[in-house]
Write an enzyme that holds these catalytic residues in place. Structure first.
Site, mmCIF file in Angstrom:
data_model
loop_
_atom_site.group_PDB
_atom_site.id
_atom_site.type_symbol
_atom_site.label_atom_id
_atom_site.label_comp_id
_atom_site.label_asym_id
_atom_site.label_seq_id
_atom_site.Cartn_x
_atom_site.Cartn_y
_atom_site.Cartn_z
ATOM 1 N N TYR A 6 3.776 2.180 13.588
ATOM 2 C CA TYR A 6 4.163 3.211 12.623
ATOM 3 C C TYR A 6 3.557 4.570 12.976
ATOM 4 O O TYR A 6 2.391 4.685 13.322
ATOM 5 C CB TYR A 6 3.802 2.806 11.187
ATOM 6 C CG TYR A 6 2.378 2.387 10.929
ATOM 7 C CD1 TYR A 6 1.474 3.228 10.285
ATOM 8 C CD2 TYR A 6 1.941 1.119 11.312
ATOM 9 C CE1 TYR A 6 0.175 2.824 10.030
ATOM 10 C CE2 TYR A 6 0.641 0.708 11.051
ATOM 11 C CZ TYR A 6 -0.240 1.564 10.418
ATOM 12 O OH TYR A 6 -1.533 1.173 10.165
ATOM 13 N N HIS A 41 0.850 -1.192 0.000
ATOM 14 C CA HIS A 41 0.000 0.000 0.000
ATOM 15 C C HIS A 41 0.887 1.244 0.000
ATOM 16 O O HIS A 41 1.781 1.365 0.832
ATOM 17 C CB HIS A 41 -0.887 0.048 1.246
ATOM 18 C CG HIS A 41 -1.736 -1.165 1.438
ATOM 19 N ND1 HIS A 41 -2.345 -1.466 2.634
ATOM 20 C CD2 HIS A 41 -2.097 -2.168 0.582
ATOM 21 C CE1 HIS A 41 -3.035 -2.595 2.519
ATOM 22 N NE2 HIS A 41 -2.893 -3.041 1.277
#
Length: 472
Positions: A133, A70
């Protein structure tokens, strides 16, 4: 097994902007500790100050859990809290590196900075793996993502656990092959004041670049309280503010003073807020009017400002505001000439009609055509030198306004002696309205921008070309 005691260190990869980082992990019999994100130290070591606003954690139970490629519209700082992964990254941005692949294993002692537009995928190599993240934009249903199939044959990623045995979602299995992926365009450039003299020159400079947007006053109201939501600002890399109040004498009236401060400071402050909050570079055009003209040498970028009139005061105030934006270019210029009514066109018209003008000869500076300012701004955005203030004017010898008028007469085929020199005091002695004080010397030192590789065009050459184009 996590490696303890490594120094903080960056390693470049074959994908531009994708950087692996070794993290210092301190461990003993009780477990371990690390600074997963430490802005000051990491920026000093070379990590971009990407401004994270959200922290996400993806927990994976089993070995072989695989999450698809992605590319998201934000930058990411990826690290591992527990476990270990095999990571695969693919450059899906427009450009010559489109389709470039990089793979590496990550554990708690290793992180990676993933720039916007680079596809990100991973496969867990240990159970109970926590993948963390930081991102520099909030998740939004309106955000545009780019996807790529994990099994794309042209990439030939060597997954440690074959994909037919891995745990993968049906959605990830159905993503397109590389040949069908539309590359991620660069973040956009927005030019405000796009219908003004500089705005038109910037249109000509940037042409039809699809990542450049132009906004006139009716398209974007800088005074609106809705400015912060007027665009999806995280999609923009740079704002070039070409909007300004430039009626120098009118600014000395009560109404003009209000309008000048509203446009040159209020509007700029609103853009500065948007830029600072969204990690956008702000390009602001300043003026030699921030100085009093008393120096007997060209002004450098670090000389203290000392404006004489309202217009200069508003430009100096705007400079101070823009300087607080982390990514900024203040482009200081002088004696601007662009499309529409201007000094050069006025002198050419007087010469053609047989009128002999009286022109000021005690103000010294350099002509700067809007095409030159646009070219200089394009250079700064293409080369990205250190942020800060850059003087940008036409090159060549400094001149007085009377010198410029004589040059116009001569280039137009008329006798330059028809121009009569006069002092500023004499010229404005009969003025009916307020007259703004002008700096007597507005010559700007160009050494700083020249050091970036920009070569200013001689103002005399540009003047000749300008008049030649007016005749056609």
């Amino acid at each position: 097994m996590t490696e303890f005691g490594k120094p903080l260190r960056a390693t470049e990869t074959r994908i531009p902007g994708l950087v692996l980082w070794d993290l210092t992990v301190h461990g003993d019999s009780r477990g371990w500790f690390k600074e997963n994100w430490q802005r000051e130290r990491m920026i000093a070591a070379g990590l971009p100050d990407f401004g994270p606003v959200q922290n996400n954690i993806s927990f994976n139970d089993a070995i072989g859990t695989t999450r698809g490629i992605h590319a998201e519209p934000w930058d990411k700082w990826v690290s591992i809290t527990t476990g270990r992964i095999f990571g695969a990254w693919v450059d899906l941005r427009e450009g010559t590196t489109f389709g470039t692949v990089f793979t590496a294993e990550l554990d708690p002692s290793r992180a990676v900075f993933v720039p916007r537009g680079v596809g990100n995928a991973y496969q867990t190599l240990e159970p109970d793996t926590a993948y963390t993240y930081l991102v520099n934009d909030h998740w939004s249903p309106d955000a545009k993502y780019t996807f790529l199939n994990l099994a794309d044959e042209t990439l030939a990623i060597e997954w440690p656990i074959p994909l037919e045995r891995a745990e993968i979602s049906e959605k990830d299995l159905g993503h397109p092959r590389l040949a069908d992926v539309v590359p991620v365009p660069p973040r956009k450039i927005l030019v405000t004041g796009a219908n003004g003299q500089l705005g038109r020159a910037l249109r000509a400079e940037f042409g039809d670049g699809r990542h450049v947007e132009f906004a006139a006053r009716d398209d974007l109201d800088l005074a609106s309280s809705d400015l912060v939501t007027a665009r999806r600002w995280r999609d923009y890399d740079t704002i070039v503010n070409a909007a300004a109040y430039t009626a120098v004498d009118l600014a000395e009236t009560p109404e003009g003073r209000r309008d000048a401060w509203a446009a040159n400071v209020g509007g700029v402050a609103a853009l500065a807020r948007v830029a600072a909050e969204n990690g956008i570079a702000l390009v602001h055009v300043s003026s030699d009017y921030v100085f009093d003209g008393k120096l007997d040498r060209p002004y450098r970028e670090d000389d203290p400002v000392s404006p004489l009139g309202v217009y200069g005061q508003t430009k100096a105030a705007a400079d101070a505001v823009v300087s607080t934006v982390p990514r900024h270019y203040i482009v200081r210029t002088s004696w601007v000439v662009g499309e529409g009514k201007n000094f050069v066109r006025t002198m050419a018209g007087l010469a053609a009609r047989g009128i002999d003008p009286r022109v000021v000869d005690d103000q010294v500076g350099r002509l700067t055509f809007t095409s030159e300012i646009a070219r200089g701004i394009r250079h700064l955005l293409d080369t990205r030198p250190d942020y800060g203030v850059y003087n940008l004017t036409g090159g060549g010898e400094a001149m007085t306004w009377a010198d410029v008028a004589r040059a116009v007469f001569e280039l137009a085929g008329h006798d330059p002696a028809r121009v009569s020199p006069v002092s500023t005091t004499e010229y404005y002695a009969s003025a009916e309205g307020p007259v703004a004080p002008r700096p007597s010397r507005g010559v700007l030192d160009l050494a700083k921008i020249e050091a970036t590789g920009f070569v200013p065009t001689d103002a005399g050459e540009t003047l000749r070309d300008y008049l030649a184009s007016e005749e056609r």
